[in-house]
Enzyme design. Structure first.
Site, PDB file in Angstrom:
ATOM      1  N   HIS A 103       0.879  -1.185   0.035  1.00 28.48           N
ATOM      2  CA  HIS A 103       0.117   0.078  -0.002  1.00 28.48           C
ATOM      3  C   HIS A 103       1.039   1.156   0.063  1.00 28.48           C
ATOM      4  O   HIS A 103       1.958   1.173   0.506  1.00 28.48           O
ATOM      5  CB  HIS A 103      -0.886   0.068   1.273  1.00 28.48           C
ATOM      6  CG  HIS A 103      -1.800  -1.268   1.609  1.00 28.48           C
ATOM      7  ND1 HIS A 103      -1.276  -2.235   2.147  1.00 28.48           N
ATOM      8  CD2 HIS A 103      -3.022  -1.389   1.300  1.00 28.48           C
ATOM      9  CE1 HIS A 103      -2.378  -3.160   2.381  1.00 28.48           C
ATOM     10  NE2 HIS A 103      -3.523  -2.321   1.797  1.00 28.48           N
ATOM     11  N   ASP A 106       2.221   2.039   3.367  1.00 29.85           N
ATOM     12  CA  ASP A 106       3.214   0.968   3.929  1.00 29.85           C
ATOM     13  C   ASP A 106       4.626   1.496   3.687  1.00 29.85           C
ATOM     14  O   ASP A 106       5.555   1.385   4.489  1.00 29.85           O
ATOM     15  CB  ASP A 106       3.031  -0.254   3.293  1.00 29.85           C
ATOM     16  CG  ASP A 106       1.694  -0.734   3.113  1.00 29.85           C
ATOM     17  OD1 ASP A 106       1.111  -0.638   4.336  1.00 29.85           O
ATOM     18  OD2 ASP A 106       1.338  -1.878   2.623  1.00 29.85           O
TER      19      ASP A 106
HETATM   20  C1  XLS Z   1      -7.645  -6.670   4.172  1.00 25.45           C
HETATM   21  C2  XLS Z   1      -7.198  -6.865   2.640  1.00 25.45           C
HETATM   22  C3  XLS Z   1      -5.887  -5.974   2.157  1.00 25.45           C
HETATM   23  C4  XLS Z   1      -5.963  -5.839   0.755  1.00 25.45           C
HETATM   24  C5  XLS Z   1      -5.090  -4.849   0.105  1.00 25.45           C
HETATM   25  O1  XLS Z   1      -8.429  -7.489   4.591  1.00 25.45           O
HETATM   26  O2  XLS Z   1      -6.864  -8.175   2.339  1.00 25.45           O
HETATM   27  O3  XLS Z   1      -4.896  -6.181   2.809  1.00 25.45           O
HETATM   28  O4  XLS Z   1      -5.264  -7.062   0.149  1.00 25.45           O
HETATM   29  O5  XLS Z   1      -5.645  -3.547   0.566  1.00 25.45           O
END
Ligand code: XLS
Ligand code: CA
Ligand code: CA
Length: 439
Positions: A103, A106
């Site tokens: 993200h 991140d």
């Molecule tokens: C959350 C999601 C997230 C997505 C990306 O539950 O899995 O991590 O994969 O935003």
């Protein structure tokens, strides 16, 4: 090779084969081994999820951070982000994995203002670009975190505030620029806050129209900048909202079709989200695949006794086998891959646990791949399934399916026939046959 944060792993994790007792070795995942027409790494396209493995602290609703990470020590936010990125790339290299996913928030910290946040992202994208070049590790997908900042507490694309929807759009624009700059092969939309808590304050039609417009703006921007990656939507039924609009594969496909967005998206299916939606992992994969829309996979597992998204590393061979059957039958994931959207447990406090977790996940999918390939080569299921529907190959079956026969024609035909005989579905026999391959 970078070596600062994982000094006790001196060289890349080796493949030692089935008999090995070394916990820091692969027993099944052998990158260059051919399985059918491709190598294992071409089939599996494994990826590390930056957020869980490098931003995760082990905190949960009942307790604070339990994982003290060396790379989180620098006090200044950008120094911490750089240390975290160095740790991540050292890990990718030592694990021998080809891809990672992130993200925007991140890899780079938020600043005081939106423009400072964008500058931070640009700085960290340039750093990532250098590390990708140095290590050969590639970006499977990028995404925007449209759920952590409290401004998105009532939705991002579906916020009741037009200003917030615009802010989310500006954030996605920057995340798309970042993903393109880093050669990302896909871009994911997960709508964590795109849903509702109560219908007492919600206009569903308005919010769905906003969501569609939000995605259309992204499609237009993708075209404008010439980003060649695949757009993916990741279904999930709930958490953090009570009801998310992209609740499962079928609902997401219907939404895309209703708003004429289907040509621009595929799905990123997560195992844990499937079970939260009351489906099996393979059900969600099969529904997406049947529509020609299975683009990528978040490879993890949920705990069926806990009602939330536990994001555990995959270890269940039955599940990885069933997943790989769907993936092989559609001839792979194209630009997608298997992203370990999974976190070590709160009690797994040693950074070495990140290696064990990923080795286990990679070996579980490698085994699933090997088993699935044998099941397919030996036509264990396909021959039975083809036979089960064979009455549609000719006669009245073919006439109905081609549109030649309507209700009046079938009545005429039925009146000339004895009562139909249904062959057995043979579920138990097929379950036994699959079990014979699970070794
Ligand atoms: C959350 C999601 C997230 C997505 C990306 O539950 O899995 O991590 O994969 O935003
Ligand atoms: Ca996910
Ligand atoms: Ca999840």
């Amino acid at each position: 090779m970078l070596s600062k944060y994982f000094r006790n792993v001196e060289k890349p994790i080796p493949f030692e084969g089935k008999g090995s007792k070394n916990p820091l070795a692969f027993k099944y995942y052998n990158k260059e081994q051919r399985v059918g027409a491709k190598t294992m790494s071409e089939h599996l396209r494994f990826s590390v999820a930056y957020w869980h493995s490098f931003m995760g602290t082990g905190s949960d609703m009942f307790g604070s951070a339990s994982l003290a990470r060396e790379w989180h020590k620098p006090a200044a936010p950008l120094d911490r982000a750089k240390a975290t990125m160095e740790a991540a790339f050292e890990f990718f290299q030592k694990l021998g994995i080809d891809y990672y996913c992130f993200h925007d928030r991140d890899i780079a910290p938020e600043g005081e203002t939106f423009s400072e946040t964008c500058r931070n992202l640009e700085t960290m994208v340039q750093y990532a670009k250098q590390l990708q070049k140095d290590t050969g590790v590639k970006l499977l997908w990028g995404t925007a975190n449209l759920f952590s900042n409290p401004i998105y507490s009532q939705g991002a694309g579906t916020s009741p505030s037009a200003h917030v929807m615009a802010l989310a759009g500006a954030q996605v624009k920057n995340a798309l620029d970042a993903t393109k700059e880093l050669g990302g092969e896909n871009y994911v939309f997960w709508g964590g806050r795109e849903g509702y808590e109560t219908l007492l304050n919600t206009d569903i039609r308005q919010e769905q129209q906003q969501m569609a417009r939000f995605l259309s703006m992204a499609v237009d921007y993708k075209r404008a900048i010439g980003f060649g990656g695949q757009f993916l939507i990741e279904p999930k039924p709930a958490e953090p909202t009570k009801h998310q609009y992209d609740s499962d594969a079928a609902a997401t496909l219907n939404f895309l079709r209703q708003y004429e967005l289907l040509d621009h998206f595929k799905l990123n299916i997560e195992a844990n989200h499937a079970t939260l939606a009351g489906h099996t992992f393979e059900h969600e994969l099969a529904v997406a695949s049947a529509a020609g829309k299975l683009g990528s996979v978040d490879a993890n597992r949920g705990d069926l006794l806990l009602g939330w998204d536990t994001d555990q590393f995959p270890t269940d061979l039955y599940s990885t086998t069933m997943a790989m059957i769907v993936i092989l039958n559609q001839n792979g994931l194209g630009s997608g891959g298997l992203n370990f959207d999974a976190k070590v447990r709160r009690s797994s406090t040693d950074p070495l646990d990140l290696f064990y977790a990923h080795i286990g996940g990679m070996d579980s999918f490698a085994r699933g791949l090997l088993i699935a390939q044998r099941i397919i080569d030996e036509k264990v299921l396909s021959a039975f399934i083809a036979g089960r529907y064979s009455s549609f190959g000719s006669g009245i079956g073919a006439q109905m399916m081609s549109g030649k026969a309507g209700l009046a024609d079938v009545e005429k035909w039925v009146l000339t026939q004895p009562h139909p005989v249904l062959p057995s579905g043979r579920q138990e026999m097929l379950e036994n046959m699959v079990n014979d391959y699970l070794q």
